[in-house]
Design a protein around this motif. Sequence first.
Motif, short mmCIF file in Angstrom:
data_model
loop_
_atom_site.label_atom_id
_atom_site.label_comp_id
_atom_site.label_asym_id
_atom_site.label_seq_id
_atom_site.Cartn_x
_atom_site.Cartn_y
_atom_site.Cartn_z
N MET A 178 0.85 -1.16 0.00
CA MET A 178 0.00 0.00 0.00
C MET A 178 0.90 1.23 0.00
SD MET A 178 -3.18 0.87 2.48
CE MET A 178 -2.69 -0.42 3.52
N ARG A 179 0.57 2.16 -0.89
CA ARG A 179 1.40 3.35 -1.02
C ARG A 179 0.53 4.58 -1.23
NH1 ARG A 179 1.33 5.21 -6.12
NH2 ARG A 179 1.00 3.79 -7.85
N PRO A 180 1.07 5.76 -0.96
CA PRO A 180 0.32 6.99 -1.27
C PRO A 180 0.16 7.15 -2.78
CG PRO A 180 2.18 7.44 0.19
CD PRO A 180 2.32 6.03 -0.26
N LEU A 181 -0.82 7.90 -3.19
CA LEU A 181 -1.04 8.15 -4.60
C LEU A 181 -0.01 9.14 -5.12
CD1 LEU A 181 -3.89 7.10 -3.59
CD2 LEU A 181 -4.83 8.45 -5.41
N THR A 182 0.42 8.98 -6.36
CA THR A 182 1.32 9.95 -6.98
C THR A 182 0.51 11.22 -7.29
OG1 THR A 182 0.88 9.20 -9.22
CG2 THR A 182 2.70 8.11 -8.04
N ASP A 183 1.20 12.29 -7.66
CA ASP A 183 0.50 13.54 -7.98
C ASP A 183 -0.45 13.37 -9.16
OD1 ASP A 183 1.79 14.86 -5.95
OD2 ASP A 183 3.38 15.67 -7.24
N GLU A 184 -0.03 12.61 -10.17
CA GLU A 184 -0.88 12.37 -11.34
C GLU A 184 -2.12 11.55 -10.96
OE1 GLU A 184 -0.71 9.91 -15.52
OE2 GLU A 184 1.16 10.78 -14.76
N GLU A 185 -1.93 10.53 -10.15
CA GLU A 185 -3.05 9.69 -9.71
C GLU A 185 -4.01 10.49 -8.84
OE1 GLU A 185 -0.70 5.39 -9.55
OE2 GLU A 185 -0.74 6.69 -7.78
N THR A 186 -3.47 11.32 -7.96
CA THR A 186 -4.31 12.15 -7.10
C THR A 186 -5.13 13.12 -7.93
OG1 THR A 186 -2.68 12.00 -5.33
CG2 THR A 186 -4.30 13.74 -5.14
N LYS A 187 -4.49 13.74 -8.91
CA LYS A 187 -5.19 14.69 -9.78
C LYS A 187 -6.31 13.99 -10.54
CE LYS A 187 -4.45 17.93 -13.51
NZ LYS A 187 -4.06 17.80 -14.88
N THR A 188 -6.04 12.83 -11.10
CA THR A 188 -7.04 12.08 -11.86
C THR A 188 -8.22 11.69 -10.98
OG1 THR A 188 -5.29 11.19 -13.27
CG2 THR A 188 -7.40 10.05 -13.32
N MET A 189 -7.93 11.20 -9.78
CA MET A 189 -9.00 10.78 -8.88
C MET A 189 -9.83 11.97 -8.40
SD MET A 189 -8.92 8.83 -5.25
CE MET A 189 -8.60 10.31 -4.37
N PHE A 190 -9.17 13.08 -8.03
CA PHE A 190 -9.90 14.25 -7.54
C PHE A 190 -10.72 14.90 -8.65
CE2 PHE A 190 -7.30 15.39 -3.50
CZ PHE A 190 -7.79 14.25 -2.89
N GLU A 191 -10.27 14.83 -9.90
CA GLU A 191 -11.07 15.36 -11.00
C GLU A 191 -12.36 14.56 -11.13
OE1 GLU A 191 -8.54 15.26 -14.42
OE2 GLU A 191 -7.57 17.18 -13.92
N LYS A 235 -10.99 2.26 -8.76
CA LYS A 235 -9.74 1.66 -9.23
C LYS A 235 -9.24 2.40 -10.46
CE LYS A 235 -10.99 -1.92 -12.45
NZ LYS A 235 -10.83 -3.31 -12.75
N PHE A 236 -7.95 2.25 -10.70
CA PHE A 236 -7.34 2.81 -11.89
C PHE A 236 -7.32 1.72 -12.96
CE2 PHE A 236 -5.62 5.87 -8.88
CZ PHE A 236 -5.80 7.05 -9.59
N THR A 237 -7.73 2.10 -14.16
CA THR A 237 -7.69 1.16 -15.27
C THR A 237 -6.26 1.08 -15.80
OG1 THR A 237 -8.17 2.89 -16.89
CG2 THR A 237 -10.06 1.74 -15.92
N LYS A 238 -6.04 0.23 -16.76
CA LYS A 238 -4.69 0.09 -17.33
C LYS A 238 -4.26 1.34 -18.08
CE LYS A 238 -4.82 -4.83 -17.40
NZ LYS A 238 -4.99 -6.06 -18.11
N THR A 239 -5.21 2.15 -18.51
CA THR A 239 -4.89 3.40 -19.20
C THR A 239 -4.84 4.58 -18.23
OG1 THR A 239 -7.21 3.74 -19.73
CG2 THR A 239 -5.86 2.62 -21.39
N ILE A 240 -4.74 4.31 -16.94
CA ILE A 240 -4.63 5.30 -15.86
C ILE A 240 -5.86 6.22 -15.79
CG2 ILE A 240 -3.05 6.89 -14.68
CD1 ILE A 240 -1.83 4.20 -15.21
N LYS A 241 -7.03 5.68 -16.09
CA LYS A 241 -8.28 6.40 -15.86
C LYS A 241 -8.87 5.88 -14.57
CE LYS A 241 -9.30 7.32 -20.65
NZ LYS A 241 -10.12 7.00 -21.80
N PHE A 242 -9.55 6.74 -13.83
CA PHE A 242 -10.11 6.35 -12.54
C PHE A 242 -11.58 6.01 -12.70
CE2 PHE A 242 -11.88 7.23 -8.30
CZ PHE A 242 -11.14 6.33 -7.58
N ARG A 243 -11.99 4.87 -12.15
CA ARG A 243 -13.38 4.43 -12.20
C ARG A 243 -13.90 4.29 -10.78
NH1 ARG A 243 -17.42 1.66 -15.00
NH2 ARG A 243 -18.21 -0.12 -13.87
#
Length: 180
Positions: A1-14, A72-80
Motif C-alpha cells: 500500500m502506497r500513497p497516490l502519486t501527484d498524477e493519480e491524485t489529480k485524476t482521482m480528484f477530477e 480503481k485505476f484502469t490500465k490506461t490510468i483512468k479512474f473508475r
Amino acid sequence: MRPLTDEETKTMFEKLSKYIGENIKLLVDRPDGSYCFRLHNDRVYYMSEKILKLATHISRDKLVSVGTCFGKFTKTIKFRLHITALDFLAPYAKFKVWLKPGSEQSFLYGNHVLKSGLGRITENTMQYQGVVVYSLTDVPLGFGVAAKCTQECRQMDPMSIVVFHQADVGEFIRNEDTLT
C-alpha cells in the motif's frame, strides 16, 4: 500500500469533483480525525490514519483490502468509481436526481434513467455532470452522469434517457465475487 502519486491524485480528484465539487476537502479534513487515500493493487482505499498505521504491520501480499474502496485505476490510468464510495459521495453531492418508485428497480438492474422515471432533478444541472441518484424517500441508490441539462429535461420525450447509469447498489448482489 502506497500513497497516490501527484498524477493519480489529480485524476482521482477530477473524477470526484464531478460529483461533490469542492467538498472533496471535507473527505480528508473530517472532525472525527484525519483521513487519507492509499493505493493497493490499482484500487484506491479511503481510511483513517489510525487504520493506516495498523495496516502497515501486514505484508502487502497478505493484505486484501483496508478501509473503503473508492474505485480503481484502469490500465490506461483512468479512474473508475466503485459503488462502495456511494456512502461518502451522497452527503456531499452537488447535483441529485430522484427516481419515481416504478423506475427504481430498473435503475438497480443497471439500466439508464428515462424521463418517465424522473421524480425530481437539482436545478442548474449541466449536461454530462455527475449526479447521485436517490429514491423519492432520499435513499441513495447509485450514481451516474446527466445526459441532458435540467432545462432540456423538462421538454424531453418520456422515453428519452435523462441519466446514464454508472453504478448502483444492486451491484453488490450482481458482482459480489469481483467487488473488493
